[in-house]
Design a protein around this motif. Structure first.
Motif, PDB file in Angstrom:
ATOM      1  N   ALA A  72       0.859  -1.187   0.000  1.00  0.00           N
ATOM      2  CA  ALA A  72       0.000   0.000   0.000  1.00  0.00           C
ATOM      3  C   ALA A  72       0.892   1.233   0.000  1.00  0.00           C
ATOM      4  O   ALA A  72       1.761   1.380   0.863  1.00  0.00           O
ATOM      5  N   ILE A  73       0.689   2.103  -0.978  1.00  0.00           N
ATOM      6  CA  ILE A  73       1.351   3.402  -0.985  1.00  0.00           C
ATOM      7  C   ILE A  73       0.324   4.380  -0.428  1.00  0.00           C
ATOM      8  O   ILE A  73      -0.726   4.591  -1.032  1.00  0.00           O
ATOM      9  N   VAL A  74       0.601   4.914   0.748  1.00  0.00           N
ATOM     10  CA  VAL A  74      -0.360   5.707   1.510  1.00  0.00           C
ATOM     11  C   VAL A  74       0.043   7.178   1.509  1.00  0.00           C
ATOM     12  O   VAL A  74       1.191   7.507   1.802  1.00  0.00           O
ATOM     13  N   PHE A  75      -0.911   8.040   1.171  1.00  0.00           N
ATOM     14  CA  PHE A  75      -0.714   9.486   1.237  1.00  0.00           C
ATOM     15  C   PHE A  75      -1.758  10.058   2.181  1.00  0.00           C
ATOM     16  O   PHE A  75      -2.947   9.818   2.010  1.00  0.00           O
ATOM     17  N   LEU A  76      -1.315  10.783   3.181  1.00  0.00           N
ATOM     18  CA  LEU A  76      -2.254  11.376   4.117  1.00  0.00           C
ATOM     19  C   LEU A  76      -1.763  12.737   4.562  1.00  0.00           C
ATOM     20  O   LEU A  76      -0.564  13.012   4.533  1.00  0.00           O
ATOM     21  N   THR A  77      -2.696  13.582   4.959  1.00  0.00           N
ATOM     22  CA  THR A  77      -2.368  14.911   5.453  1.00  0.00           C
ATOM     23  C   THR A  77      -2.330  14.915   6.968  1.00  0.00           C
ATOM     24  O   THR A  77      -1.405  15.424   7.577  1.00  0.00           O
ATOM     25  N   ASN A  78      -3.325  14.319   7.585  1.00  0.00           N
ATOM     26  CA  ASN A  78      -3.439  14.311   9.038  1.00  0.00           C
ATOM     27  C   ASN A  78      -2.608  13.159   9.596  1.00  0.00           C
ATOM     28  O   ASN A  78      -3.050  12.015   9.615  1.00  0.00           O
TER      29      ASN A  78
END
Length: 129
Positions: A31-37
């Motif tokens: 899983a390539i995960v992008f998150l702000t929080n």
């Protein structure tokens, strides 16, 4: 290799989307995960680890998907890539020069694969990614 992207505003929405994406027998390994929080990071890590999915992540202000740029959502690209084709390394390079950090990273890749490629993220503003 098959890829699917999922997104949501919370870890719970990602978990629901993950279950839905796997309902047809799809078994992602990465899983390539992008998150702000960043507060969501630990819950996402636990959820994906418990599913047996390796994680590569980055904190970003905007995320891109096949639908365009997204703001506060969590975006995850799921891949069913053979685990023998990738390696995730977490290293501290705070006491290294950029040249030394790059040399060490290259050596890790060459020792792991015949013809490596790299995806690199930086979490320290003192050294450019």
């Amino acid at each position: 290799m098959k890829a699917k992207s999922i997104s949501g505003k919370s870890t719970e929405e990602i978990q629901t989307a993950l279950r839905t994406s796997m309902s047809d027998g799809y078994m992602p390994t990465l899983a390539i995960v992008f998150l702000t929080n960043i507060e969501n990071a630990e819950a996402l890590r636990t959820m994906l680890d418990n599913t047996g999915i390796s994680i590569f992540g980055a904190s970003t202000s905007k995320k891109f998907t096949e639908l365009g740029l997204q703001g506060d959502n969590i975006v995850v690209l799921l891949l069913d890539l053979d685990p023998g084709y990738f390696k995730i390394i977490l290293e501290e390079y705070k006491d290294s020069s950029p040249h030394e950090a790059a040399r060490k990273t290259g050596a890790i890749g060459i020792n792991a694969f015949k013809d490596p490629g790299f995806i690199i993220t930086s979490s320290d503003a003192r050294m450019s990614g």
